[in-house]
Design an enzyme around this catalytic site. Structure first.
Site, PDB file in Angstrom:
ATOM      1  N   HIS A  58       0.831  -1.212   0.000  1.00 55.83           N
ATOM      2  CA  HIS A  58       0.000   0.000   0.000  1.00 55.83           C
ATOM      3  C   HIS A  58       0.858   1.252   0.000  1.00 55.83           C
ATOM      4  O   HIS A  58       1.949   1.285   0.574  1.00 55.83           O
ATOM      5  CB  HIS A  58      -1.006   0.010   1.157  1.00 55.83           C
ATOM      6  CG  HIS A  58      -0.431  -0.012   2.537  1.00 55.83           C
ATOM      7  ND1 HIS A  58      -0.004   1.125   3.180  1.00 55.83           N
ATOM      8  CD2 HIS A  58      -0.223  -1.040   3.400  1.00 55.83           C
ATOM      9  CE1 HIS A  58       0.431   0.795   4.404  1.00 55.83           C
ATOM     10  NE2 HIS A  58       0.318  -0.513   4.561  1.00 55.83           N
TER      11      HIS A  58
ATOM     12  N   HIS B  58       3.056   2.790  12.916  1.00 52.39           N
ATOM     13  CA  HIS B  58       2.138   3.806  13.470  1.00 52.39           C
ATOM     14  C   HIS B  58       2.727   4.509  14.688  1.00 52.39           C
ATOM     15  O   HIS B  58       2.069   5.368  15.267  1.00 52.39           O
ATOM     16  CB  HIS B  58       0.776   3.208  13.865  1.00 52.39           C
ATOM     17  CG  HIS B  58       0.054   2.523  12.765  1.00 52.39           C
ATOM     18  ND1 HIS B  58      -1.245   2.098  12.871  1.00 52.39           N
ATOM     19  CD2 HIS B  58       0.449   2.177  11.510  1.00 52.39           C
ATOM     20  CE1 HIS B  58      -1.622   1.509  11.751  1.00 52.39           C
ATOM     21  NE2 HIS B  58      -0.605   1.538  10.906  1.00 52.39           N
TER      22      HIS B  58
ATOM     23  N   GLU C 180       4.212  -5.971   3.829  1.00 48.18           N
ATOM     24  CA  GLU C 180       4.077  -5.385   5.170  1.00 48.18           C
ATOM     25  C   GLU C 180       5.279  -5.787   6.035  1.00 48.18           C
ATOM     26  O   GLU C 180       5.886  -6.838   5.838  1.00 48.18           O
ATOM     27  CB  GLU C 180       2.790  -5.882   5.841  1.00 48.18           C
ATOM     28  CG  GLU C 180       1.516  -5.410   5.164  1.00 48.18           C
ATOM     29  CD  GLU C 180       1.057  -4.018   5.616  1.00 48.18           C
ATOM     30  OE1 GLU C 180       1.828  -3.336   6.331  1.00 48.18           O
ATOM     31  OE2 GLU C 180      -0.062  -3.624   5.237  1.00 48.18           O
TER      32      GLU C 180
ATOM     33  N   GLU D  12      -5.065   1.934   2.759  1.00 43.61           N
ATOM     34  CA  GLU D  12      -5.003   0.731   3.573  1.00 43.61           C
ATOM     35  C   GLU D  12      -5.168   1.050   5.053  1.00 43.61           C
ATOM     36  O   GLU D  12      -5.617   0.210   5.828  1.00 43.61           O
ATOM     37  CB  GLU D  12      -3.661   0.011   3.354  1.00 43.61           C
ATOM     38  CG  GLU D  12      -3.614  -1.421   3.876  1.00 43.61           C
ATOM     39  CD  GLU D  12      -3.166  -1.521   5.341  1.00 43.61           C
ATOM     40  OE1 GLU D  12      -3.335  -2.607   5.923  1.00 43.61           O
ATOM     41  OE2 GLU D  12      -2.659  -0.513   5.903  1.00 43.61           O
ATOM     42  N   GLU D  13      -4.805   2.284   5.450  1.00 47.06           N
ATOM     43  CA  GLU D  13      -4.744   2.620   6.873  1.00 47.06           C
ATOM     44  C   GLU D  13      -6.066   3.159   7.420  1.00 47.06           C
ATOM     45  O   GLU D  13      -6.108   3.689   8.523  1.00 47.06           O
ATOM     46  CB  GLU D  13      -3.634   3.647   7.126  1.00 47.06           C
ATOM     47  CG  GLU D  13      -2.227   3.162   6.781  1.00 47.06           C
ATOM     48  CD  GLU D  13      -1.719   2.085   7.742  1.00 47.06           C
ATOM     49  OE1 GLU D  13      -2.475   1.647   8.625  1.00 47.06           O
ATOM     50  OE2 GLU D  13      -0.555   1.688   7.591  1.00 47.06           O
TER      51      GLU D  13
ATOM     52  N   ASP E 250       5.942   1.147   7.803  1.00 44.20           N
ATOM     53  CA  ASP E 250       4.593   0.776   7.336  1.00 44.20           C
ATOM     54  C   ASP E 250       4.157   1.687   6.219  1.00 44.20           C
ATOM     55  O   ASP E 250       3.528   2.709   6.463  1.00 44.20           O
ATOM     56  CB  ASP E 250       3.632   0.823   8.532  1.00 44.20           C
ATOM     57  CG  ASP E 250       2.270   0.261   8.225  1.00 44.20           C
ATOM     58  OD1 ASP E 250       2.077  -0.298   7.132  1.00 44.20           O
ATOM     59  OD2 ASP E 250       1.394   0.381   9.097  1.00 44.20           O
TER      60      ASP E 250
ATOM     61  N   ASP F 136      -0.187   4.284   1.152  1.00 45.30           N
ATOM     62  CA  ASP F 136      -0.533   5.274   2.170  1.00 45.30           C
ATOM     63  C   ASP F 136       0.104   4.976   3.523  1.00 45.30           C
ATOM     64  O   ASP F 136       0.583   3.868   3.781  1.00 45.30           O
ATOM     65  CB  ASP F 136      -2.057   5.396   2.324  1.00 45.30           C
ATOM     66  CG  ASP F 136      -2.718   4.097   2.746  1.00 45.30           C
ATOM     67  OD1 ASP F 136      -2.296   3.016   2.255  1.00 45.30           O
ATOM     68  OD2 ASP F 136      -3.658   4.148   3.561  1.00 45.30           O
TER      69      ASP F 136
END
Lengths: 375, 375
Positions: free
Chosen positions: B77, B346, B168, B139-140, B109, B79
């Site tokens: 992903h 995150h 990931e 995705e987030e 991430d 984003d």
């Protein structure tokens, strides 16, 4: 035009009392948007040769200067809590004659009392006491914004008097004193983490379980002060926490409102609340002391007797917090006396009997003019 | 120019891998703002004669058509979660050589995995399997916005394959399967009242004490699925309630995120959550099934062996939810394989070793070109 921001309000304070009440209610004046109504009230008062008028923000003070031995302050706030959705204004009258009831925002809190004081301010050119009529803003929001508090800071001399009557809803009986109010934020902290691996963090919302459990288990006191019974309350009024839908939150805040009997000083209320939430971070965000009933003052006893003669109702304890506490702090004994059921204040179905407005008007008029109250 | 909305991003996918990684990271692409990065990726891929390129919103699919007997999907992903305040971009390199570590949003991430796949998409004109390279958005955030899910709806044929690798973060090891995720809103209701008379109402925030107590007491399972151990979690991720500072609230909502092992179907997870909050109003707001490890697929075993030869690390369970579940639903066995410590995803201090990116690049390149992984 946004109906919540009327450009101009016109009030006829010399006509029918109930028409005036409806006009005052139908001018929306949610806290922060009182200007149009304040302008109208100011215009009415400036038209009275017997009154000296001063304006501070959206608060207006009008005084007689008759050289009477006593001065009475009659005060009421111009603002209301927000309207419902859909809006509960304009007002709607149900029933007729003595059974008529007016429905809508402000009918109880407190445009009935406000209407009574505006009509009497205009009419009573020669009362038996000097009168200071106070109309003020921002009563329904944070204490620091309160218009009466601002008047106390800017013009304390304007609020001097031997006795004060606040027109908050009391079912047209006298309610003495008021409870204090304290607002605190109780905050839990943790460690943020991805919710896919919550064991890497500490969930601050889970930690708030204990805060809510203590609130849920709290047994509120009932306290007799000078013969009037005050019922306390400890309520969560807000809770918030959370960062994102996939994050263990590191912070949760519960806002708690403690309403305490006037036998307790503000610092005692704060200590009591801190003890209840021992082990948690507690920050005081808003606080106002209560007021003892104040019914031992001669003018208060005289007014209570006058009202009882007209209505047969004895003074009772005021359960809500009202600005009588500000007068109490200034050393001015003060009571609440106004139309409407205080239990309906802030409710979606706020409504008030026409007869309450007429009763309050008659009682206050009789007492201020020295006529027997049952005349 | 708002640094979070770059107008144009330029990427050189044929130069130094680590320079490319930094450039990809330094183009902020918080969910919903992926367009500039997606444009850059699309330009790079359209410059490759060996790839057929399709774009859908901010998702890009690039495929080889070499007539190989097997097709592998490699996906990542574009984003990231929001930047910190102050922003943790541009990236900052600490240390040198093999010990160098890149700090900043997206380093873990998952712009490391994304960089590896972009570089290999350009370089590998003649892989031993046909490859479908997928770069996608959103995705987030909520599952319904997920770009891979949108591709499945719009172009399911583009995601067909015999095996899928999702980049990931896995510390450059293979992590199999993923947990499912379920989000519910647990709501308590009460009766609003003035906080001066709380006994006239019922406090919905106090009623949430029991919801939080059950969460706080919840004991999460550890589940062995096909030899990999998945650890579950039941977390409040948001709580909200409250009308005003002087009102007993009539509603309080706790948003709960349940991460469940892939031995459990989505409907079982929902039943389990409803049972936990029996007696309360529970509404499912977001749900995605887990994925069993899928390591019994021949290509998966072959890839796992190749990675183990290079790194010495055996496959483990993926604790976070990832989009391997979407491939699992399509019947495509899928694993996670990417640079960076998933525990730092995150986090404010997100950072990733340069060596992880090089390892993933080398292992994937070796496997896709059929060379011995330790060559």
């Amino acid at each position: 035009m946004d109906s919540s921001h009327p450009d101009t309000v016109e009030l006829d304070a010399t006509g029918d009392l109930i028409d005036l009440w409806r006009a005052v209610c139908d001018a929306p004046s949610v806290s922060g948007d009182e200007t149009a109504l304040a302008d109208a009230v100011e215009r009415v008062l400036r038209g009275c040769a017997h009154l000296e008028v001063l304006r501070d923000g959206d608060a207006i003070v009008a005084r007689t200067h008759l050289g009477r031995p006593h001065r009475v302050v009659v005060a009421g706030h111009l603002d209301t809590v927000p309207l419902t959705d859909p809006p509960n204004l304009p007002t709607r009258m149900e029933g007729e004659g003595e059974d008529a009831v007016l429905w809508g925002r402000g009918t109880v809190d407190m445009k009935g009392g406000l209407t009574v004081q505006l009509a009497l301010a205009v009419e009573l050119t020669d009362p038996v006491v000097d009168v200071t009529w106070v109309f003020y803003d921002h009563e329904e929001v944070e204490a620091e914004l309160n218009g009466l508090g601002r008047l106390v800071r800017h013009h304390p001399e304007l609020l001097h008097g031997d006795f004060a009557i606040l027109g908050e809803a009391t079912n047209a009986g006298i309610e003495g004193g008021c409870k204090g109010t304290l607002r605190v934020e109780v905050t839990t902290t943790g460690v943020a983490a991805h919710s896919g691996r919550p064991w890497m963090g500490t969930n601050a919302i889970h930690a708030a379980a204990e805060v809510l459990a203590r609130l849920d288990a709290y047994e509120a006191r009932e306290v007799d002060v000078e013969g009037l019974v005050y019922r306390e309350g400890m309520s969560a009024v807000r809770i918030s926490g959370g960062i994102a839908g996939n994050v263990v939150p590191d912070r949760c805040t519960v806002t708690v409102n403690y309403r305490f009997a006037p036998d307790k000083a503000l610092d005692e209320a704060i200590s009591h609340t801190r003890e209840l939430f021992d082990g948690f971070d507690v920050v005081v965000t808003d606080a106002a002391p209560g007021a003892r009933p104040g019914l031992d003052a001669p003018l208060a006893q005289d007014f209570a007797a006058a009202v009882e003669r007209l209505t047969g109702v004895e003074p009772a304890a005021k359960q809500g917090w009202t600005d009588v506490a500000r007068f109490s702090t200034l050393g001015v004994p003060a009571v609440n006396f106004g139309p409407g059921d205080p239990l309906l204040a802030h409710k979606d179905d706020e409504h008030c009997p026409v007869s309450d407005v007429r009763t309050c008007h008659a009682a206050l008029r009789a007492w201020l003019t020295g006529a027997p109250a049952d005349a």
